[in-house]
Design a protein around this motif. Structure first.
Motif, PDB file in Angstrom:
ATOM      1  N   CYS A 125       0.826  -1.213   0.000  1.00  0.00           N
ATOM      2  CA  CYS A 125       0.000   0.000   0.000  1.00  0.00           C
ATOM      3  C   CYS A 125       0.859   1.261   0.000  1.00  0.00           C
ATOM      4  O   CYS A 125       0.593   2.210  -0.742  1.00  0.00           O
ATOM      5  CB  CYS A 125      -0.941  -0.001   1.202  1.00  0.00           C
ATOM      6  SG  CYS A 125      -2.196  -1.276   1.126  1.00  0.00           S
ATOM      7  N   TYR A 126       1.902   1.270   0.833  1.00  0.00           N
ATOM      8  CA  TYR A 126       2.780   2.444   0.893  1.00  0.00           C
ATOM      9  C   TYR A 126       3.428   2.704  -0.470  1.00  0.00           C
ATOM     10  O   TYR A 126       3.435   3.832  -0.951  1.00  0.00           O
ATOM     11  CB  TYR A 126       3.858   2.256   1.967  1.00  0.00           C
ATOM     12  CG  TYR A 126       4.852   3.385   1.962  1.00  0.00           C
ATOM     13  CD1 TYR A 126       4.536   4.606   2.524  1.00  0.00           C
ATOM     14  CD2 TYR A 126       6.097   3.238   1.359  1.00  0.00           C
ATOM     15  CE1 TYR A 126       5.429   5.655   2.489  1.00  0.00           C
ATOM     16  CE2 TYR A 126       6.990   4.275   1.320  1.00  0.00           C
ATOM     17  CZ  TYR A 126       6.659   5.482   1.886  1.00  0.00           C
ATOM     18  OH  TYR A 126       7.536   6.525   1.842  1.00  0.00           O
ATOM     19  N   HIS A 127       3.974   1.665  -1.077  1.00  0.00           N
ATOM     20  CA  HIS A 127       4.670   1.844  -2.345  1.00  0.00           C
ATOM     21  C   HIS A 127       3.693   2.286  -3.441  1.00  0.00           C
ATOM     22  O   HIS A 127       4.051   3.098  -4.295  1.00  0.00           O
ATOM     23  CB  HIS A 127       5.375   0.540  -2.747  1.00  0.00           C
ATOM     24  CG  HIS A 127       6.410   0.729  -3.794  1.00  0.00           C
ATOM     25  ND1 HIS A 127       7.651   1.264  -3.536  1.00  0.00           N
ATOM     26  CD2 HIS A 127       6.388   0.454  -5.115  1.00  0.00           C
ATOM     27  CE1 HIS A 127       8.351   1.310  -4.650  1.00  0.00           C
ATOM     28  NE2 HIS A 127       7.608   0.822  -5.629  1.00  0.00           N
ATOM     29  N   THR A 128       2.472   1.782  -3.390  1.00  0.00           N
ATOM     30  CA  THR A 128       1.465   2.171  -4.376  1.00  0.00           C
ATOM     31  C   THR A 128       1.080   3.639  -4.224  1.00  0.00           C
ATOM     32  O   THR A 128       1.108   4.407  -5.183  1.00  0.00           O
ATOM     33  CB  THR A 128       0.214   1.283  -4.249  1.00  0.00           C
ATOM     34  OG1 THR A 128       0.611  -0.074  -4.443  1.00  0.00           O
ATOM     35  CG2 THR A 128      -0.846   1.666  -5.262  1.00  0.00           C
ATOM     36  N   TRP A 129       0.718   4.047  -2.995  1.00  0.00           N
ATOM     37  CA  TRP A 129       0.295   5.435  -2.780  1.00  0.00           C
ATOM     38  C   TRP A 129       1.447   6.407  -3.022  1.00  0.00           C
ATOM     39  O   TRP A 129       1.244   7.474  -3.610  1.00  0.00           O
ATOM     40  CB  TRP A 129      -0.278   5.633  -1.375  1.00  0.00           C
ATOM     41  CG  TRP A 129      -1.609   4.984  -1.164  1.00  0.00           C
ATOM     42  CD1 TRP A 129      -1.893   3.973  -0.296  1.00  0.00           C
ATOM     43  CD2 TRP A 129      -2.830   5.281  -1.840  1.00  0.00           C
ATOM     44  NE1 TRP A 129      -3.216   3.624  -0.397  1.00  0.00           N
ATOM     45  CE2 TRP A 129      -3.813   4.412  -1.334  1.00  0.00           C
ATOM     46  CE3 TRP A 129      -3.193   6.192  -2.819  1.00  0.00           C
ATOM     47  CZ2 TRP A 129      -5.132   4.442  -1.773  1.00  0.00           C
ATOM     48  CZ3 TRP A 129      -4.507   6.217  -3.269  1.00  0.00           C
ATOM     49  CH2 TRP A 129      -5.457   5.349  -2.741  1.00  0.00           C
TER      50      TRP A 129
END
Length: 169
Positions: A125-129
């Motif tokens: 999620c962090y890398h996506t956002w």
């Protein structure tokens, strides 16, 4: 034998054409040595009160700096995780449902399972956002320092919320 003679003749012709190279007596002495230049450099820095290392006082940790390092770290971790999972899927003798059943047979508590799912979803999620944030920067949006900090806080909030939502599934 002919090759050696030809090489010697070629060398003599080349030396005759170029003339003698510069000798020590023809070279121009330098005004100062490197040691003298470095001594003057450090004396000038001490008089100005500059720090010896820029990492001591100039570069303080900030949210954008930490998020940039985290983005690279999560990218490496995700690519390693996908690669290891793929190799395991190819090399292990059983199919995935077999291993999933073994994990379920451990009878882990729901809190532990939810926590594990959250920790697995967090880097994704962090890398996506944060990647979406970087795409906005590529478009020239949000590059002022206050906007960078605000978008960083937004990325962190969205990361926590989406990781929790995925873990709850």
């Amino acid at each position: 034998m002919a090759a050696l003679a030809l090489r010697g003749l070629g060398r003599r012709c080349l030396l005759a054409r170029l003339g003698p190279g510069p000798t020590l007596h023809q070279s121009i002495p330098m005004a100062t040595t490197a040691r003298e230049e470095m001594r003057r450099f450090w004396e000038r820095n001490e008089r100005a009160g500059r720090p010896l290392s820029p990492h001591v006082s100039i570069y303080k940790w900030s949210l954008p700096m930490a998020m940039s390092i985290s983005h690279r770290g999560t990218g490496v971790a995700l690519s390693l995780g996908v690669s290891l999972f793929s190799v395991a899927a190819l090399l292990l003798p059983e199919h995935f449902p077999h291993y999933l059943a073994q994990v379920r047979a451990l009878s882990l508590g729901p809190a532990l399972v939810c926590s594990a799912k959250f920790l697995l979803a967090l880097p994704f999620c962090y890398h996506t956002w944060n990647g979406i944030r970087h795409l906005a920067w590529d478009l020239g949006k949000g590059l002022k320092l206050p906007q960078v900090t605000q978008s960083g806080v937004l990325v962190l909030a969205l990361t926590l919320l989406s990781s929790a939502a995925l873990a709850a599934l």
